[in-house]
Design a protein around this motif. Structure first.
Motif, PDB file in Angstrom:
ATOM      1  N   GLY A  46      26.489  78.308  54.948  1.00 34.93           N
ATOM      2  CA  GLY A  46      27.136  78.930  56.093  1.00 34.93           C
ATOM      3  C   GLY A  46      26.059  79.536  56.980  1.00 34.93           C
ATOM      4  O   GLY A  46      25.537  80.612  56.667  1.00 34.93           O
ATOM      5  N   LEU A  71      29.471  80.534  63.384  1.00 39.57           N
ATOM      6  CA  LEU A  71      29.175  80.155  62.005  1.00 39.57           C
ATOM      7  C   LEU A  71      29.327  78.650  61.873  1.00 39.57           C
ATOM      8  O   LEU A  71      30.351  78.085  62.254  1.00 39.57           O
ATOM      9  CB  LEU A  71      30.128  80.854  61.036  1.00 39.57           C
ATOM     10  N   PHE A  90      25.349  81.919  52.501  1.00 41.36           N
ATOM     11  CA  PHE A  90      25.391  82.376  53.889  1.00 41.36           C
ATOM     12  C   PHE A  90      23.987  82.828  54.282  1.00 41.36           C
ATOM     13  O   PHE A  90      23.341  83.590  53.539  1.00 41.36           O
ATOM     14  CB  PHE A  90      26.382  83.534  54.039  1.00 41.36           C
ATOM     15  N   LEU A 129      29.368  75.630  59.079  1.00 47.93           N
ATOM     16  CA  LEU A 129      29.489  75.332  57.657  1.00 47.93           C
ATOM     17  C   LEU A 129      29.155  73.866  57.409  1.00 47.93           C
ATOM     18  O   LEU A 129      29.645  72.983  58.119  1.00 47.93           O
ATOM     19  CB  LEU A 129      30.906  75.615  57.153  1.00 47.93           C
TER      20      LEU A 129
END
Length: 642
Positions: free
Chosen positions: A236, A494, A431, A496
């Motif tokens: 992420g 963000l 992340f 992914l």
């Protein structure tokens, strides 16, 4: 029954050849195993084969961190592997106490620091017995000639050289050497201790994997994925922008305000590191941490439903969050944020493990072996070697972009959790800030596990990076090096993406992997601690009982019957303290103490001015009315309880 992975089978074949005399002069084995690929079983396989063959008598396993000593012990006492391999070897976590570091067992585990602190102790052990020497994460040790050439230029190099110097003689004395590493390069470009090198066609120095007298066992991430030994990774990547005050102008005046600058860029530039430094200490860090926290909470809720866990139940396999902070100050700030987000009464589910925090080692052990804490915040203590398969989410809030560092950090989440359901239902989630330095690391991971189809593709060009050493636990001094003052930052978008195995691995993924059993194993060091505590309780119990009967009625100020009884027990044991005793000796002491009263042996304190009062008490003491005095018995530790 457990089955061996390919690199474990290869190592077993090598050590069997050495044991059978079929390998000539080969005595050095290099195991280059991807982080999370299962290095911890290799010393067990080598020790069992070589000790049974009589080629080695004992094993010494050297690890880079104190927190890894217990994990090394656990590898030897794992009941499933004991059954599968048919071995009964045990090693203990040694702490440089005088005497035999093995305490009658087949080996011991120590640290780089432990050997550097007491080199003569370990040299003496290697001169008495033929050892299999296992050096874990050997890439941390620089070759001495290069470290010496640094001439004190770099404090981190001096520290590493201080470890290499006392370990090198042990390498020379060892019967067989097994060197383990997840990477064959150092961040500073120096050679690694003991490894053979050659010049490549381009003039660069590289590890010579075909050197005579060496066997190399490799286990890449691609192979590990094919055998389902590690999990695919989903990243992420969080973009953001940051603003800060730059260094003061040379002629004086106000610091210039710089930014806002975006984290995400096609290639690193002069604002990349200051922007990252600022982002990790301002609002961006909170936003990334929040996303990792919510992802972990969602995962745990999903697994809780799948496992059918009821209210208040906390079964194994729910998944945990590991937060890697840039320094200890920020680690404490992140911990407060996390504790503010958990439900009331569950603040203990988030814990801190940094070098300055009391009980950090116990916190690490609890995170590995129990269901709580489910969130751990750290800086460097848990990044390497932490065997906690329940870690499913990592918040990478570190500014370090060294490839070995990031590989180890990601590997904390790629271990398969046997309690979390089928392999296909698991994944590692990381992340991280969406900066070009991390993007280059991701590109390398994709290429190495087979997802990059075009070998001619190259990552964005990147200048040479000045990387901090992996041992720097307190990294806040970066502020002085940067010369900036963070102002503000915020998160933007963000992205992914999942690094799945490429088409070349598809066939291998059909193979299933049997889940590994876990448990809180009774290692030798745990057994020693328990027995020492039990002995202390028995001594204290006798002291309390006898004081009530008048044995200690006239104890001088500052003295105590408990201390006198401890001194008696030490003399009964031949002058050996409990900290120096093996498990067998502690068990014999327990058996003796169960049959005897220490007050009957106070004569052993005669002539010791520290306990003159105890000797007088022995002469003056009479048993209570109606109770005959117990006859004195000579100390005898040869008899043991059944």
């Amino acid at each position: 029954m457990r089955s061996l992975r390919s690199h474990q089978s290869e190592l077993l074949a090598v050590v069997r050849a050495i044991a059978a005399g079929e390998a000539g002069e080969l005595r050095d084995i290099l195991a280059a195993v991807t982080p999370g690929g299962g290095k911890s079983l290799l010393p067990v396989l080598a020790a069992k084969t070589l000790i049974e063959a009589g080629l080695c008598e004992r094993v010494c396993w050297v690890v880079p961190r104190d927190s890894l000593r217990l994990q090394a012990e656990e590898a030897f006492v794992d009941p499933a592997w004991r059954t599968a391999l048919g071995h009964a070897l045990s090693v203990r976590a040694a702490d440089n106490s005088p005497g035999d570091p093995c305490r009658g067992l087949e080996g011991y585990v120590t640290t780089y620091q432990g050997i550097a602190a007491a080199p003569d102790l370990h040299l003496a052990a290697f001169r008495r017995h033929r050892y299999l020497l296992v050096v874990d994460e050997v890439h941390h040790l620089p070759a001495l000639n290069e470290a010496d050439a640094a001439g004190g230029r770099d404090h981190a190099a001096d520290v590493a050289a201080a470890w290499s110097a006392p370990i090198e003689p042990l390498l020379s004395l060892a019967g067989v050497r097994l060197l383990l590493s997840g990477t064959l390069e150092r961040a500073d470009g120096r050679r690694i201790l003991w490894l053979p090198y050659r010049r490549s066609a381009g003039g660069r120095q590289e590890v010579d994997l075909a050197a005579p007298g060496w066997a190399v066992v490799g286990y890449s991430r691609a192979r590990a994925l094919a055998e389902r030994a590690v999990l695919p990774v989903s990243f992420g990547a969080l973009d953001g922008e940051a603003a800060w005050l730059g260094p003061e102008p040379e002629g004086g005046g106000e610091r210039p305000r710089l930014g806002p600058h975006r984290l995400r860029a096609p290639a690193p530039h002069e604002a990349t590191r200051p922007a990252l430094f600022t982002a990790l200490r301002t609002g961006f860090a909170e936003a990334l941490l929040r996303r990792a926290f919510l992802a972990t909470r969602s995962l745990r809720a999903e697994r809780r439903r799948a496992l059918g866990a009821g209210p208040g139940e906390v079964p194994r396999g729910l998944g945990k969050l590991l937060v890697v902070a840039p320094d200890q100050t920020q680690a404490r700030r992140y911990l407060e944020l996390l504790r503010g987000w958990v439900p009331p009464g569950q603040a203990s589910s988030a814990a801190l493990a940094v070098s300055d925090e009391p009980g950090a080692q116990e916190t690490l052990a609890a995170f590995r072996l129990t269901t709580e804490p489910s969130i751990l915040v750290t800086v460097a203590m848990a990044y390497e070697g932490l065997d906690a398969p329940e870690v499913a989410v990592v918040a990478a809030l570190t500014h370090i972009r060294s490839r070995p560092w990031l590989e180890q950090m990601v590997a904390r989440a790629t271990r398969v959790d046997p309690n979390a359901g089928p392999y296909d239902a698991q994944r590692a989630l990381v992340f991280h800030p969406d900066d070009p330095l991390f993007a280059r690391f991701r590109w390398r991971m994709e290429r190495e596990q087979g997802t990059r189809a075009k070998p001619d593709r190259r990552p964005p060009r990147q200048p040479s990076l000045g990387l901090p050493d992996w041992l720097e636990e307190e990294l806040a001094e970066a502020r002085e090096r940067q010369g900036i003052i963070p102002l503000e930052s915020n998160a933007l978008t963000l992205r992914l993406s999942t690094l799945q195995p490429g088409p070349d691995l598809a066939a291998g993924l059909a193979a299933a992997r049997e889940p590994e059993e876990q448990g809180d194993l009774l290692t030798p060091s745990r057994a020693e601690r328990q027995l020492r505590h039990q002995l202390g309780d028995l001594v204290a119990g006798q002291a309390v009982e006898d004081a009530a009967e008048g044995v200690g009625g006239a104890i001088p100020r500052g003295a105590g019957l408990y201390h006198a009884y401890n001194a008696v027990l030490k003399r009964v044991l031949g002058g050996k303290s409990r900290s120096e005793m093996s498990v067998a000796e502690l068990e014999a002491a327990m058996a003796w103490l169960g049959r005897n009263r220490l007050r009957d042996h106070l004569q052993l304190l005669e002539g010791d001015h520290r306990f003159g009062w105890a000797a007088r008490q022995r002469r003056e003491w009479r048993p209570p009315t109606g109770r005959p005095a117990a006859p004195a018995r000579s100390p005898d530790l040869r008899r043991r309880s059944s």
